[in-house]
Design an enzyme around this catalytic site. Structure first.
Site, PDB file in Angstrom:
ATOM      1  N   GLU A  85      -5.587  -4.284  10.632  1.00 18.90           N
ATOM      2  CA  GLU A  85      -4.782  -3.415  10.937  1.00 18.90           C
ATOM      3  C   GLU A  85      -4.975  -2.490  12.026  1.00 18.90           C
ATOM      4  OE1 GLU A  85      -2.520  -2.118   6.953  1.00 18.90           O
ATOM      5  OE2 GLU A  85      -4.299  -1.052   7.200  1.00 18.90           O
ATOM      6  N   ASN A 135       0.818  -1.158   0.029  1.00 20.44           N
ATOM      7  CA  ASN A 135       0.223  -0.237   0.088  1.00 20.44           C
ATOM      8  C   ASN A 135       0.821   1.100  -0.057  1.00 20.44           C
ATOM      9  OD1 ASN A 135      -1.820   2.047   0.446  1.00 20.44           O
ATOM     10  ND2 ASN A 135      -2.369   1.332   2.484  1.00 20.44           N
ATOM     11  N   SER A 178       3.083  -1.715  10.382  1.00 22.39           N
ATOM     12  CA  SER A 178       4.630  -1.799  10.849  1.00 22.39           C
ATOM     13  C   SER A 178       5.321  -3.145  10.442  1.00 22.39           C
ATOM     14  CB  SER A 178       5.068  -1.226  12.260  1.00 22.39           C
ATOM     15  OG  SER A 178       4.652   0.026  12.199  1.00 22.39           O
ATOM     16  N   GLY A 196       2.274   2.713  10.594  1.00 22.88           N
ATOM     17  CA  GLY A 196       3.372   3.787  10.498  1.00 22.88           C
ATOM     18  C   GLY A 196       4.163   4.318  11.799  1.00 22.88           C
ATOM     19  N   HIS A 251      -9.602   1.742   4.857  1.00 23.83           N
ATOM     20  CA  HIS A 251      -8.315   1.772   5.456  1.00 23.83           C
ATOM     21  C   HIS A 251      -8.603   2.903   6.660  1.00 23.83           C
ATOM     22  CE1 HIS A 251      -4.325   3.032   6.327  1.00 23.83           C
ATOM     23  NE2 HIS A 251      -4.035   2.036   5.832  1.00 23.83           N
ATOM     24  N   GLU A 278      -6.791   5.304   7.538  1.00 21.59           N
ATOM     25  CA  GLU A 278      -6.520   6.643   7.176  1.00 21.59           C
ATOM     26  C   GLU A 278      -7.945   7.325   6.478  1.00 21.59           C
ATOM     27  OE1 GLU A 278      -2.698   6.055   5.158  1.00 21.59           O
ATOM     28  OE2 GLU A 278      -2.192   5.482   7.050  1.00 21.59           O
ATOM     29  N   LYS A 304       0.124   4.340  -0.592  1.00 15.65           N
ATOM     30  CA  LYS A 304      -0.380   5.634   0.138  1.00 15.65           C
ATOM     31  C   LYS A 304      -0.201   6.643  -1.082  1.00 15.65           C
ATOM     32  CE  LYS A 304      -0.037   3.459   4.646  1.00 15.65           C
ATOM     33  NZ  LYS A 304      -0.040   3.888   5.957  1.00 15.65           N
TER      34      LYS A 304
HETATM   35  P1  PGA Z   1       2.748   0.754   7.459  1.00 12.22           P
HETATM   36  O1  PGA Z   1       1.578   0.892   6.729  1.00 12.22           O
HETATM   37  O2  PGA Z   1       3.206  -0.687   7.111  1.00 12.22           O
HETATM   38  O3  PGA Z   1       3.662   1.858   7.028  1.00 12.22           O
HETATM   39  O4  PGA Z   1       2.551   0.515   9.089  1.00 12.22           O
HETATM   40  C1  PGA Z   1       0.504  -0.015   6.572  1.00 12.22           C
HETATM   41  C2  PGA Z   1      -0.766   0.439   6.002  1.00 12.22           C
HETATM   42  O5  PGA Z   1      -1.573   1.405   6.488  1.00 12.22           O
HETATM   43  O6  PGA Z   1      -1.621  -0.603   5.280  1.00 12.22           O
END
Ligand code: PGA
Length: 256
Positions: free
Chosen positions: A170, A10, A216, A176, A98, A100, A12
Site C-alpha cells: 500500500e 478494511n 484508492s 485515502g 498498516h 496508519e 478502519k
Molecule cells: P483506501 O484505503 O482504499 O481508502 O485508500 C486502503 C487502506 O488503507 O487499506
C-alpha cells in the site's frame, strides 16, 4: 502458479455493531450460498467483530479479520486486545503494519514483527502491510524502504508462517487520497516485493505468497490493477464501506 486472489475490506474506525449489521444485510444475499474465485475478508473494528461473527458466522465465502492485535499475551496493557482473544470471534486474519498504525501510533518494524509472531502463535493469518511515502518514493528510496519493512517485519518467520501470510503493498500516498498507483507502478513494486520474498524464503514461497494492492482501489480501477501478474487481490478502505462497491470491486477484479 495460480494464486487465489484475496479481497479484504478494511473498515478502519468506521461502523459500530449496528452499521455492521446494516452492511451485512446488504451483502448477505450476494455471498450466501455463493462461491467466489477468490477469498473475501471483512475487517471491522474490534467492537463490531461479535456482530460480524453473528452475521457472517455460517457464510463460508466470507472470513473475518481484525485490524490490529497486541504484541503481548495478556496483562497490564490498558486498551489492548490480544491475538488469542480474537480467536473467540471467528477471526482468521489480522491486518498488521498498516501505515496508519506506523505513522499515527508509532509502530516500528520491531513492534510489527512482535505482533506478527503473536498472531502466528495462535494461528491467525497476518495481512502484513508495507509501503513507501511519497517523499521516500521521490527520494529514490522505494526499494530500500520495502526491503527494510519486509526483512524486519517477517524476521523469524518459517515457511509455514509464510504460507499463512498475505502481504498488502500500500503506497502511503495512494491511501485515502483518490490517487491510485498506476498499474505499471503497482506491478513493479509487487514484482520487487516478490523478489524480496524469494531472497528471504526461497522461490517456492515467493511464487505462492499472495500480494494485495491497496490504496484508492475502486470499482473502476480494480480490473486494470488485478490484471497485473503479481497483484493477487486488494485491501480496500473507503470503497469497501458500502456493500455494492465492495462487491463491484470483487466482481471487476476477478473478471480480469
Ligand atoms: P483506501 O484505503 O482504499 O481508502 O485508500 C486502503 C487502506 O488503507 O487499506
Amino acid at each position: 502458479m495460480i494464486r487465489r486472489p484475496i479481497f479484504a475490506a478494511n473498515w478502519k474506525m468506521n461502523k459500530g455493531p449496528s452499521e455492521t449489521e446494516d452492511f451485512a444485510r446488504a451483502l448477505l444475499p450476494h455471498v450466501q450460498h455463493q462461491t467466489f474465485p477468490c477469498d473475501v475478508v471483512i475487517a471491522p473494528p474490534f467492537v463490531s467483530l461479535a456482530k460480524a461473527a453473528e452475521m457472517f458466522g455460517n457464510v463460508t465465502s466470507v472470513a473475518l479479520a481484525a485490524q490490529n492485535c497486541s504484541q503481548f499475551d495478556a496483562g497490564a496493557y490498558t486498551g489492548e486486545v490480544s491475538a488469542m482473544m480474537l480467536r473467540e470471534f471467528y477471526v482468521h486474519y489480522v491486518i498488521l503494519g498498516h501505515s496508519e498504525r506506523r505513522a499515527i501510533y508509532g509502530e516500528t518494524d520491531e513492534i510489527i514483527n512482535a505482533k506478527m509472531k503473536k498472531a502466528r502463535e495462535v494461528n491467525l493469518k497476518p495481512i502484513f502491510c508495507i509501503g513507501e511515502t511519497l517523499e521516500e518514493r521521490e527520494g529514490g528510496k522505494l526499494e530500500e524502504v520495502l526491503r527494510r519493512q519486509v526483512t524486519k517485519g517477517l524476521e523469524g518467520f518459517s515457511e509455514k508462517d509464510m504460507a499463512d501470510t498475505v502481504i498488502a503493498y500500500e503506497p502511503v500516498w495512494a491511501i485515502g487520497t483518490g490517487v491510485t498507483a498506476t498499474a505499471a507502478q503497482a506491478q513493479e513494486a509487487h514484482a520487487f516485493v516478490r523478489s524480496l520474498i524469494g531472497e528471504n524464503f526461497g522461490a517456492d514461497t515467493a511464487a505462492r505468497i499472495r500480494i494485495q494492492y491497496g490504496g484508492s482501489v475502486k470499482p473502476n480501477n480494480a480490473a486494470e490493477l488485478m490484471a497485473c501478474p503479481d497483484i493477487d487481490g486488494a485491501l480496500i478502505g473507503g470503497a469497501a464501506l458500502e456493500a455494492p462497491s465492495f462487491l463491484a470491486i470483487i466482481q471487476n477484479g476477478t473478471a480480469a
